[in-house]
Design a protein around this motif. Sequence first.
Motif, PDB file in Angstrom:
ATOM      1  N   GLU A 267     -19.343  14.335 -29.780  1.00  0.00           N
ATOM      2  CA  GLU A 267     -19.176  13.971 -31.188  1.00  0.00           C
ATOM      3  C   GLU A 267     -18.045  12.975 -31.369  1.00  0.00           C
ATOM      4  O   GLU A 267     -18.153  12.031 -32.160  1.00  0.00           O
ATOM      5  N   LEU A 268     -16.966  13.164 -30.616  1.00  0.00           N
ATOM      6  CA  LEU A 268     -15.842  12.240 -30.728  1.00  0.00           C
ATOM      7  C   LEU A 268     -16.125  10.911 -30.023  1.00  0.00           C
ATOM      8  O   LEU A 268     -15.877   9.838 -30.580  1.00  0.00           O
ATOM      9  N   PHE A 269     -16.653  10.976 -28.811  1.00  0.00           N
ATOM     10  CA  PHE A 269     -16.879   9.746 -28.046  1.00  0.00           C
ATOM     11  C   PHE A 269     -17.876   8.818 -28.734  1.00  0.00           C
ATOM     12  O   PHE A 269     -17.710   7.592 -28.732  1.00  0.00           O
ATOM     13  N   THR A 270     -18.922   9.399 -29.315  1.00  0.00           N
ATOM     14  CA  THR A 270     -19.960   8.564 -29.920  1.00  0.00           C
ATOM     15  C   THR A 270     -19.521   7.940 -31.242  1.00  0.00           C
ATOM     16  O   THR A 270     -20.236   7.105 -31.800  1.00  0.00           O
ATOM     17  N   GLU A 271     -18.349   8.329 -31.744  1.00  0.00           N
ATOM     18  CA  GLU A 271     -17.812   7.684 -32.946  1.00  0.00           C
ATOM     19  C   GLU A 271     -17.582   6.198 -32.708  1.00  0.00           C
ATOM     20  O   GLU A 271     -17.700   5.385 -33.624  1.00  0.00           O
ATOM     21  N   PHE A 272     -17.229   5.835 -31.460  1.00  0.00           N
ATOM     22  CA  PHE A 272     -16.975   4.432 -31.148  1.00  0.00           C
ATOM     23  C   PHE A 272     -17.783   3.942 -29.955  1.00  0.00           C
ATOM     24  O   PHE A 272     -17.763   2.750 -29.628  1.00  0.00           O
ATOM     25  N   ASP A 273     -18.488   4.856 -29.290  1.00  0.00           N
ATOM     26  CA  ASP A 273     -19.285   4.477 -28.132  1.00  0.00           C
ATOM     27  C   ASP A 273     -20.611   5.230 -28.185  1.00  0.00           C
ATOM     28  O   ASP A 273     -20.760   6.291 -27.577  1.00  0.00           O
ATOM     29  N   PRO A 274     -21.600   4.685 -28.885  1.00  0.00           N
ATOM     30  CA  PRO A 274     -22.865   5.395 -29.084  1.00  0.00           C
ATOM     31  C   PRO A 274     -23.684   5.577 -27.809  1.00  0.00           C
ATOM     32  O   PRO A 274     -24.698   6.296 -27.824  1.00  0.00           O
ATOM     33  N   ASP A 275     -23.277   4.955 -26.700  1.00  0.00           N
ATOM     34  CA  ASP A 275     -24.022   5.083 -25.450  1.00  0.00           C
ATOM     35  C   ASP A 275     -23.800   6.435 -24.761  1.00  0.00           C
ATOM     36  O   ASP A 275     -24.570   6.805 -23.873  1.00  0.00           O
ATOM     37  N   ILE A 276     -22.749   7.146 -25.159  1.00  0.00           N
ATOM     38  CA  ILE A 276     -22.433   8.424 -24.503  1.00  0.00           C
ATOM     39  C   ILE A 276     -23.491   9.465 -24.844  1.00  0.00           C
ATOM     40  O   ILE A 276     -23.821   9.677 -26.010  1.00  0.00           O
ATOM     41  N   GLN A 277     -24.003  10.117 -23.812  1.00  0.00           N
ATOM     42  CA  GLN A 277     -25.023  11.144 -23.992  1.00  0.00           C
ATOM     43  C   GLN A 277     -24.677  12.387 -23.182  1.00  0.00           C
ATOM     44  O   GLN A 277     -23.869  12.334 -22.246  1.00  0.00           O
ATOM     45  N   ILE A 278     -25.315  13.500 -23.549  1.00  0.00           N
ATOM     46  CA  ILE A 278     -25.159  14.731 -22.782  1.00  0.00           C
ATOM     47  C   ILE A 278     -25.944  14.597 -21.484  1.00  0.00           C
ATOM     48  O   ILE A 278     -27.111  14.189 -21.488  1.00  0.00           O
ATOM     49  N   GLY A 279     -25.295  14.955 -20.382  1.00  0.00           N
ATOM     50  CA  GLY A 279     -25.931  14.840 -19.087  1.00  0.00           C
ATOM     51  C   GLY A 279     -26.494  16.156 -18.592  1.00  0.00           C
ATOM     52  O   GLY A 279     -27.157  16.882 -19.336  1.00  0.00           O
ATOM     53  N   SER A 280     -26.170  16.491 -17.351  1.00  0.00           N
ATOM     54  CA  SER A 280     -26.756  17.659 -16.700  1.00  0.00           C
ATOM     55  C   SER A 280     -25.783  18.834 -16.674  1.00  0.00           C
ATOM     56  O   SER A 280     -24.557  18.659 -16.609  1.00  0.00           O
ATOM     57  N   TYR A 281     -26.369  20.011 -16.712  1.00  0.00           N
ATOM     58  CA  TYR A 281     -25.589  21.242 -16.567  1.00  0.00           C
ATOM     59  C   TYR A 281     -25.426  21.568 -15.090  1.00  0.00           C
ATOM     60  O   TYR A 281     -26.399  21.573 -14.330  1.00  0.00           O
ATOM     61  N   ILE A 282     -24.193  21.817 -14.678  1.00  0.00           N
ATOM     62  CA  ILE A 282     -23.904  22.186 -13.292  1.00  0.00           C
ATOM     63  C   ILE A 282     -23.645  23.688 -13.256  1.00  0.00           C
ATOM     64  O   ILE A 282     -22.671  24.156 -13.853  1.00  0.00           O
ATOM     65  N   PRO A 283     -24.484  24.469 -12.607  1.00  0.00           N
ATOM     66  CA  PRO A 283     -24.305  25.928 -12.577  1.00  0.00           C
ATOM     67  C   PRO A 283     -22.969  26.329 -11.971  1.00  0.00           C
ATOM     68  O   PRO A 283     -22.397  25.606 -11.146  1.00  0.00           O
ATOM     69  N   TYR A 284     -22.515  27.496 -12.370  1.00  0.00           N
ATOM     70  CA  TYR A 284     -21.223  28.002 -11.902  1.00  0.00           C
ATOM     71  C   TYR A 284     -21.165  28.067 -10.384  1.00  0.00           C
ATOM     72  O   TYR A 284     -20.186  27.634  -9.769  1.00  0.00           O
ATOM     73  N   TRP A 285     -22.220  28.614  -9.763  1.00  0.00           N
ATOM     74  CA  TRP A 285     -22.190  28.804  -8.315  1.00  0.00           C
ATOM     75  C   TRP A 285     -22.055  27.484  -7.571  1.00  0.00           C
ATOM     76  O   TRP A 285     -21.354  27.387  -6.550  1.00  0.00           O
ATOM     77  N   LYS A 286     -22.705  26.453  -8.094  1.00  0.00           N
ATOM     78  CA  LYS A 286     -22.644  25.147  -7.432  1.00  0.00           C
ATOM     79  C   LYS A 286     -21.248  24.541  -7.556  1.00  0.00           C
ATOM     80  O   LYS A 286     -20.700  23.995  -6.575  1.00  0.00           O
ATOM     81  N   MET A 287     -20.681  24.613  -8.749  1.00  0.00           N
ATOM     82  CA  MET A 287     -19.340  24.068  -8.932  1.00  0.00           C
ATOM     83  C   MET A 287     -18.306  24.876  -8.159  1.00  0.00           C
ATOM     84  O   MET A 287     -17.360  24.322  -7.591  1.00  0.00           O
ATOM     85  N   TRP A 288     -18.499  26.197  -8.120  1.00  0.00           N
ATOM     86  CA  TRP A 288     -17.587  27.047  -7.329  1.00  0.00           C
ATOM     87  C   TRP A 288     -17.614  26.624  -5.869  1.00  0.00           C
ATOM     88  O   TRP A 288     -16.570  26.545  -5.211  1.00  0.00           O
ATOM     89  N   LEU A 289     -18.791  26.326  -5.349  1.00  0.00           N
ATOM     90  CA  LEU A 289     -18.930  25.906  -3.956  1.00  0.00           C
ATOM     91  C   LEU A 289     -18.258  24.561  -3.726  1.00  0.00           C
ATOM     92  O   LEU A 289     -17.550  24.369  -2.729  1.00  0.00           O
TER      93      LEU A 289
END
Length: 367
Positions: A267-289
Motif C-alpha cells: 500500500e505504501l510502495f504503490t503510492e509512488f511506484d505502481p509497478d510493485i506487486q505481491i509476489g510469492s509466499y515462502i513457507p516457513y520450513w523453506k525459509m527456516w532451511l
Amino acid sequence: MAKDLVYLVTGGSGLIGEHIVKFLHKEEYVKEVRIFDVHEGGFIKQLEGGPAITFIKGDLTNYNQVLGAVKGVHVVIHTAALVDVLEEHSFKEREAINVGGTENVIKACLASDVPYLLYTSSIAAVGPNTNLDPMVGITEDTIYHGEKLLFYGKTKSRAEKLTLSANGQQMSNGNKLTTCCIRPSGVYGEKSPTFLSQYQSAKSNNNKINYIQPDNAAQSYEYVGNVAWMHVLAARQMQLKPHVLGGQAYFAYDDTPFRRIKDFNQELFTEFDPDIQIGSYIPYWKMWLIVSIYNSIAFILKPFWKLKPFLTIPILKLVQTTFYADTDKAFRHFGYKPYYSWVESKQRTCQWLKQATEDLRKTKKDS
C-alpha cells in the motif's frame, strides 16, 4: 506551567529521537534540547531559531559521560538503545547498552536531581514469547507470560522494569523522581532503514514483494512522527500530572490500519511506484532451511570472513505470530491523539522513500 526547560534526548540522532528533537524545537516552554548520542545527526544543522540545540557525543555505558550530560536538565527522554534484531552484536554488548546504559541514566538522574525520566521501551518487552502465543488486542493491563522471544525484548524488559521501579525514588535534593515508559511496535516513517531495504528488495526482485508471513498473522504499525509526539506530550504531562503518569507504561498507537507486512508495504510502495506487486509466499520450513544453511556457512567462514545476517530464526518465528495492542490508555491518562493522520503519515513516508531512492540512484551513478 514551567518554562525555560532543558531537555536531554539520549539517542537524539536516531529514528525516533530525531523526530522528538524536532518537536521539542517548536515548543515555547523549551529553552534547550541536548542530544546525547554516538553520532551527530545532519538534521541538527538544519534547525533554525527556537531553543538551543546542543550535541553531546557520548557513550551510555560510560556513567561519567551520562552524568555530565544530565547536569542542569529538567527532563530526560531516554530513547537510545542497541536495536540489534539480526543479532550482529554479542548479548553482552546489547545488555551493556540497553540495560547498563539505562541503569546509568537512572543513577545520573537521581544524583543530579533530574525530576522526570521518560523511557522508550518496546512491545518486545512484553512479547511475543518463545511459545509464540498470540498477543491479540492486548492492553497495558493484559497478563502475558513466557520467556521473551527476542534477546532485544529481554533487554528492553529489564530496562523497562528498572525505569518503572525507579519511580518515586528519592533524589539527592530530597524530591522524588517521576518515570514512565512508552512501548512502540512496528515503527515506520522517514529514515527507517528497514522500510528502505524492503523497498529495495522488492525492486531487485522484479518489483515483487515475496513474503514469509502467513495470512493468519499480522501486527500493528505506528508512524514515527506520532510515536515521537506521544513522547513529547507524555514528558510534558508528567510534569503536570506525575501522580497519573508516574510508574506507568503506555503502548504506542495511531490511526495506521492493521495490516500484514506484505499488504502494508504494498500500500505504501504503490503510492509512488505502481509497478510493485505481491509476489510469492515462502513457507516457513523453506525459509527456516535457507536461514539455517546460511548461518552454518557464516559460522564456518567466521574466522576468515564475516557474513552479514539477513534473517534470524527468532525473527522468522516472530513474523508467524500475531501481536498488537488495542488500547486508549494514553488518551485517557494524558490526552494523546495522533499528531498525523494515516493519510498524512503515508504521504510523508512515501515522499521520503521516493527521495531516498532517487538519492541512492544518483550516488551509484556518480560513483
